[in-house]
Design an enzyme around this catalytic site. Structure first.
Site, PDB file in Angstrom:
ATOM      1  N   ARG B  44      17.152  31.571 118.581  1.00 36.23           N
ATOM      2  CA  ARG B  44      18.467  31.520 119.236  1.00 36.23           C
ATOM      3  C   ARG B  44      18.639  32.763 120.090  1.00 36.23           C
ATOM      4  NH1 ARG B  44      23.614  30.572 115.446  1.00 36.23           N
ATOM      5  NH2 ARG B  44      23.540  32.816 115.127  1.00 36.23           N
ATOM      6  N   SER B 113      24.621  20.666 115.226  1.00 39.88           N
ATOM      7  CA  SER B 113      25.639  21.315 114.394  1.00 39.88           C
ATOM      8  C   SER B 113      26.887  20.447 114.323  1.00 39.88           C
ATOM      9  CB  SER B 113      26.051  22.672 114.990  1.00 39.88           C
ATOM     10  OG  SER B 113      24.997  23.592 114.910  1.00 39.88           O
ATOM     11  N   LYS B 142      28.859  34.642 113.637  1.00 36.60           N
ATOM     12  CA  LYS B 142      29.529  33.850 114.661  1.00 36.60           C
ATOM     13  C   LYS B 142      31.044  33.959 114.464  1.00 36.60           C
ATOM     14  CE  LYS B 142      27.783  29.938 116.420  1.00 36.60           C
ATOM     15  NZ  LYS B 142      27.330  28.517 116.459  1.00 36.60           N
TER      16      LYS B 142
END
Lengths: 219, 219
Positions: B44, B113, B142
């Site tokens: 990521r 997700s 996050k």
């Protein structure tokens, strides 16, 4: 829908969109630019989530393809593939043009920005359809841009490369003719159209310069 | 190199890299995580230029593939295709999974997700290989994440979907077992490995939990 034929592309007046300048007016600005005479469009989105980016690209393909105007996507091969766009434009920190060509196929239009003579030399045998000469003049759209090529730099580049050249950066109606006289096949603009109060009139004015330089008056 | 076979993938312990946490240690952290027992890795990168992103992905493919561990790329189908990665993981604002599947092909691993039961319901017939249940717990990685599912939410989700579930968000050695007991096939971690002083020991501790839950002691 099949892609626009590469051989038919008119690089003379090339619109690069700017999400910050066009905002919700993207469709309106591109429609005006089509009417005014742009020959090729690049969708540039630096902060848009992928899903919305693909949606915008698809909407522009639907708008441009029936008119034979190719849409290129800045940087993102995935967005270009998902939207069925005509090509991709990459910069020096984007995907290598060899990888772009392998993923997009031989019929796609692949453009590469060059900011220095060394980059242009390195691109001489690269699988690209044109080089974006960036920036020709200093510009406010890309404050992190490299030092400008200037008209003399562009002249020198014209002598050293076989590639189609499209000048970008700080180009407007006042200096567009110089860029074409210096040897560029086309001029790419962002703010001169996207930032204009009347994008249609702005495009027409630039188109008039391109057409005038291309078909010189014979005495 | 052909992709890792989907049927052979072990979702039990899933490493998601974080450029901010691993920085120059990416290779070192992933190597430790392999030794410690991760079964799948997701790269990521949210702010890395495409060229460098592809380079990192290629380096990880070279590291993981000989060990039969698949590499997924977050969001970027173009990077996955260029690097020959095994799959792509997307969120709700990334490319639609239908488009991802069309571009990546049937053999690729595609994960999505889901942050709400409505999103999970919408994904029931989507061409995905697993759902990332995000976030299971509140997390600092996050900060803009949706409200956590919690263990009870995950239990409910387990009853409503046929998909493989991988929990992510705030999972560590202390609460990993709960997530698996609630019905997830695997746990995905970012900071529990990438942010650990000793990523190898951290991975081993998590792996031990996964193996223990999977093979319950018989009395």
């Amino acid at each position: 829908m099949t892609r626009v034929r590469k051989a038919a592309v008119d690089y003379g007046l090339y619109l690069v969109t700017d999400a910050g300048l066009t905002d919700a007016r993207l469709h309106e600005v591109v429609t005006a630019a089509i009417s005014g005479g742009v020959g090729i469009v690049q969708l540039r989105e630096k902060a848009t989530p992928t899903r919305a980016f693909v949606d915008r690209a698809r909407a522009l393909v639907a708008l441009l393809r029936p008119r034979g105007i190719p849409l290129l996507i800045n940087d993102r091969v995935d967005v270009a593939l998902a939207a069925g766009a005509d090509g991709v434009h990459v910069g020096q920190s984007d995907m290598h043009v060899g990888d772009v060509r392998a993923l997009m196929g031989p019929d796609a239009i692949v453009g590469l920005s060059v900011e220095t003579p060394a980059q242009a030399k390195a691109a001489e045998h690269a699988p690209v359809d044109y080089l974006g000469v960036s920036p020709v003049f200093a510009t406010a759209t890309k404050p992190d841009a490299a030092p400008p090529w200037g008209v003399a730099g562009l002249c020198g580049l014209r002598r050293m490369t076989r590639h189609v050249l499209v000048g970008i950066g700080g180009i407007g109606p006042v200096n567009a003719a110089e860029v074409l006289h210096a040897g560029a096949e086309g001029i790419a603009v962002v703010s001169a159209i996207c930032g204009a109060a009347d994008p249609l009139a702005a495009t027409r004015a630039l188109r008039a310069v391109v057409d005038e330089v291309r078909v010189p008056v014979r005495i």
